[in-house]
Scaffold this motif. Structure first.
Motif, mmCIF file in Angstrom:
data_model
loop_
_atom_site.group_PDB
_atom_site.id
_atom_site.type_symbol
_atom_site.label_atom_id
_atom_site.label_comp_id
_atom_site.label_asym_id
_atom_site.label_seq_id
_atom_site.Cartn_x
_atom_site.Cartn_y
_atom_site.Cartn_z
ATOM 1 N N ASP A 26 0.855 -1.173 0.000
ATOM 2 C CA ASP A 26 0.000 0.000 0.000
ATOM 3 C C ASP A 26 0.896 1.230 0.000
ATOM 4 O O ASP A 26 1.847 1.314 0.773
ATOM 5 N N GLN A 27 0.600 2.182 -0.852
ATOM 6 C CA GLN A 27 1.471 3.338 -1.018
ATOM 7 C C GLN A 27 1.678 4.090 0.289
ATOM 8 O O GLN A 27 2.784 4.504 0.614
ATOM 9 N N ALA A 28 0.614 4.259 1.064
ATOM 10 C CA ALA A 28 0.726 4.996 2.318
ATOM 11 C C ALA A 28 1.634 4.265 3.304
ATOM 12 O O ALA A 28 2.470 4.880 3.980
ATOM 13 N N GLU A 29 1.469 2.930 3.405
ATOM 14 C CA GLU A 29 2.274 2.162 4.345
ATOM 15 C C GLU A 29 3.741 2.140 3.933
ATOM 16 O O GLU A 29 4.641 2.356 4.753
ATOM 17 N N THR A 30 3.991 1.847 2.664
ATOM 18 C CA THR A 30 5.377 1.726 2.223
ATOM 19 C C THR A 30 6.098 3.068 2.242
ATOM 20 O O THR A 30 7.308 3.119 2.452
ATOM 21 N N SER A 31 5.382 4.154 2.054
ATOM 22 C CA SER A 31 6.043 5.465 2.055
ATOM 23 C C SER A 31 6.539 5.825 3.450
ATOM 24 O O SER A 31 7.644 6.359 3.603
ATOM 25 N N VAL A 32 5.770 5.519 4.516
ATOM 26 C CA VAL A 32 6.246 5.825 5.869
ATOM 27 C C VAL A 32 7.391 4.892 6.246
ATOM 28 O O VAL A 32 8.322 5.290 6.955
ATOM 29 N N LEU A 33 7.346 3.655 5.746
ATOM 30 C CA LEU A 33 8.436 2.720 6.006
ATOM 31 C C LEU A 33 9.716 3.200 5.326
ATOM 32 O O LEU A 33 10.804 3.164 5.918
ATOM 33 N N SER B 182 15.092 5.852 5.505
ATOM 34 C CA SER B 182 15.914 6.992 5.078
ATOM 35 C C SER B 182 16.381 7.820 6.265
ATOM 36 O O SER B 182 17.525 8.289 6.311
ATOM 37 N N ALA B 183 15.495 8.000 7.249
ATOM 38 C CA ALA B 183 15.837 8.830 8.401
ATOM 39 C C ALA B 183 16.934 8.197 9.253
ATOM 40 O O ALA B 183 17.765 8.903 9.838
ATOM 41 N N ARG B 184 16.952 6.879 9.330
ATOM 42 C CA ARG B 184 17.944 6.197 10.172
ATOM 43 C C ARG B 184 19.236 5.880 9.420
ATOM 44 O O ARG B 184 20.222 5.460 10.038
ATOM 45 N N TYR B 185 19.250 6.083 8.123
ATOM 46 C CA TYR B 185 20.400 5.727 7.290
ATOM 47 C C TYR B 185 21.675 6.388 7.799
ATOM 48 O O TYR B 185 21.745 7.600 7.943
ATOM 49 N N GLU B 186 22.679 5.547 8.102
ATOM 50 C CA GLU B 186 23.996 5.969 8.585
ATOM 51 C C GLU B 186 23.932 6.739 9.909
ATOM 52 O O GLU B 186 24.893 7.389 10.287
ATOM 53 N N ARG B 187 22.826 6.656 10.616
ATOM 54 C CA ARG B 187 22.686 7.347 11.897
ATOM 55 C C ARG B 187 22.321 6.370 13.013
ATOM 56 O O ARG B 187 22.936 6.369 14.077
ATOM 57 N N ARG B 188 21.295 5.603 12.790
ATOM 58 C CA ARG B 188 20.818 4.633 13.759
ATOM 59 C C ARG B 188 20.587 3.297 13.049
ATOM 60 O O ARG B 188 20.199 3.251 11.883
ATOM 61 N N TRP C 169 11.225 -7.923 -3.037
ATOM 62 C CA TRP C 169 10.706 -6.812 -2.251
ATOM 63 C C TRP C 169 9.805 -5.886 -3.060
ATOM 64 O O TRP C 169 9.278 -4.914 -2.527
ATOM 65 N N ASN C 170 9.630 -6.181 -4.331
ATOM 66 C CA ASN C 170 8.621 -5.428 -5.089
ATOM 67 C C ASN C 170 7.231 -5.716 -4.544
ATOM 68 O O ASN C 170 6.280 -5.004 -4.838
ATOM 69 N N ARG C 171 7.114 -6.764 -3.722
ATOM 70 C CA ARG C 171 5.837 -7.043 -3.058
ATOM 71 C C ARG C 171 5.616 -6.092 -1.882
ATOM 72 O O ARG C 171 4.495 -5.957 -1.393
ATOM 73 N N VAL C 172 6.698 -5.491 -1.398
ATOM 74 C CA VAL C 172 6.601 -4.545 -0.286
ATOM 75 C C VAL C 172 6.469 -3.124 -0.811
ATOM 76 O O VAL C 172 5.575 -2.374 -0.410
ATOM 77 N N PHE C 173 7.375 -2.758 -1.703
ATOM 78 C CA PHE C 173 7.381 -1.404 -2.260
ATOM 79 C C PHE C 173 6.845 -1.448 -3.692
ATOM 80 O O PHE C 173 7.467 -2.050 -4.567
ATOM 81 N N MET D 245 11.622 3.078 -5.530
ATOM 82 C CA MET D 245 11.626 3.088 -4.067
ATOM 83 C C MET D 245 12.243 1.805 -3.539
ATOM 84 O O MET D 245 12.982 1.813 -2.542
ATOM 85 N N THR D 246 11.956 0.690 -4.196
ATOM 86 C CA THR D 246 12.551 -0.586 -3.798
ATOM 87 C C THR D 246 14.064 -0.511 -3.873
ATOM 88 O O THR D 246 14.776 -0.892 -2.932
ATOM 89 N N LEU D 247 14.568 -0.026 -4.990
ATOM 90 C CA LEU D 247 16.013 0.085 -5.171
ATOM 91 C C LEU D 247 16.627 1.016 -4.140
ATOM 92 O O LEU D 247 17.669 0.710 -3.544
ATOM 93 N N ALA D 248 15.991 2.149 -3.889
ATOM 94 C CA ALA D 248 16.523 3.118 -2.927
ATOM 95 C C ALA D 248 16.532 2.538 -1.511
ATOM 96 O O ALA D 248 17.484 2.754 -0.746
ATOM 97 N N ALA D 249 15.465 1.803 -1.151
ATOM 98 C CA ALA D 249 15.403 1.207 0.181
ATOM 99 C C ALA D 249 16.494 0.156 0.359
ATOM 100 O O ALA D 249 17.189 0.126 1.384
ATOM 101 N N VAL D 250 16.659 -0.710 -0.648
ATOM 102 C CA VAL D 250 17.681 -1.754 -0.568
ATOM 103 C C VAL D 250 19.071 -1.136 -0.502
ATOM 104 O O VAL D 250 19.926 -1.563 0.277
ATOM 105 N N ASP D 251 19.314 -0.119 -1.327
ATOM 106 C CA ASP D 251 20.617 0.553 -1.316
ATOM 107 C C ASP D 251 20.968 1.055 0.082
ATOM 108 O O ASP D 251 22.090 0.882 0.564
#
Length: 285
Positions: free
Chosen positions: A182-189, A194-200, A213-217, A222-228
């Motif tokens: 769902d676009q709303a769910e995957t966008s907050v995920l 992104s917010a925790r990247y290299e920080r937490r 993971w195309n089933r998630v995003f 977005m899938t590629l960016a999340a995996v990266d």
């Protein structure tokens, strides 16, 4: 009758309470008697009181952190069957449990494998060991956290909700791939990642490998960016074993699994290839 010692003791108790030194307030009299009896120097007496105060504070702090971590009960390293998951190095897991280095750098830990292979148990056990070593963790089903973040977005407080999660050195997202597409769910995920990247740090358990993971995003980009972001600084365990619930003591699957580096490299190539194909189809149409 000389009441001065009693008055002094009462005043000392009040002062220790005001200074928020409850352990010293409780034990100072007994230690003072022992110090007088054994002829301790003042420095030894003060050091003994301070050591007990610090130890008790550490114990209370760990208790608070365990309560807030929401770890499932009974999931410890002592009762994890490492022999049933031969591709996992116990020495490597124990090193991760120290937390030094990877948590400071905001690195991630990703556990892949079919249902029942021990991913959640191992994730919870690592979380418990980290809390005992002074780190703060939070264990949650991914879908539950996503629902909370969606509520925060509707209330225009998503950024604040994600920022509050920064107090946890490690956020354990269990059953990652069970989030609905769902676009709303995957966008907050994605915003959380992104917010925790290299920080937490994040610890993720998932039944599906990156290639699915195309089933998630729903968005390939977005899938590629999340995996990266997740694999850039990550340790990856592939727990390719038969379910504990189906496995017998005599018949255990011992496949070695693929090296993490090979998996990550190939998956990113596959995601990019799929994205290129989708863009080519879109341009032809």
């Amino acid at each position: 009758m000389n009441t001065a010692p009693m008055v002094d003791a009462q005043r000392l108790g009040l002062m220790l309470g005001e200074l928020r030194l409850p352990t010293i307030k409780h034990i100072w009299a007994d230690f003072a008697a022992q110090a007088d009896k054994e002829g301790w120097p003042a420095s030894r007496y003060l050091a003994a009181l301070a050591e007990h105060e610090l130890a008790e504070r550490a114990s209370r702090r760990i208790g608070r952190h365990l309560a807030e971590a929401h770890l499932p009960a009974g999931k410890t390293l002592d009762c994890f069957a490492f022999e049933a998951v031969p591709m996992i190095s116990k020495a490597q897991v124990m090193a991760l449990c120290a937390g030094d280095g990877w948590l400071d750098q905001g690195s991630n830990l990703i556990l892949f494998g079919p249902p029942g292979g021990g991913k959640s148990h191992l994730a919870a056990a690592i979380g418990l060991a980290l809390v005992e070593n002074g780190w703060r963790t939070l264990f949650t089903r991914t879908s539950d956290l996503v629902q909370r973040l969606q509520v925060a977005r509707r209330e225009l407080s998503l950024e604040s909700a994600i920022t509050k999660l920064d107090k946890y050195h490690l956020l354990i997202l269990d059953d990652f791939a069970y989030v609905s597409r769902d676009q709303a769910e995957t966008s907050v995920l994605f915003e959380l990642i992104s917010a925790r990247y290299e920080r937490r740090s994040l610890l993720i358990t998932a039944n599906q490998p990156f290639g699915e993971w195309n089933r998630v995003f729903p968005d390939p980009a977005m899938t590629l960016a999340a995996v990266d972001r997740l694999v850039h600084h990550a340790t990856i365990f592939e727990m390719n074993v038969e379910s504990y619930r189906r496995r017998t003591a005599q018949a255990r699957r011992t496949g070695a699994g693929r090296p993490a580096a090979y998996t990550t490299h190939k998956v990113l190539e596959t995601i990019r290839d799929n994205q290129d194909k989708n863009e080519a189809l879109a341009s032809d149409s």
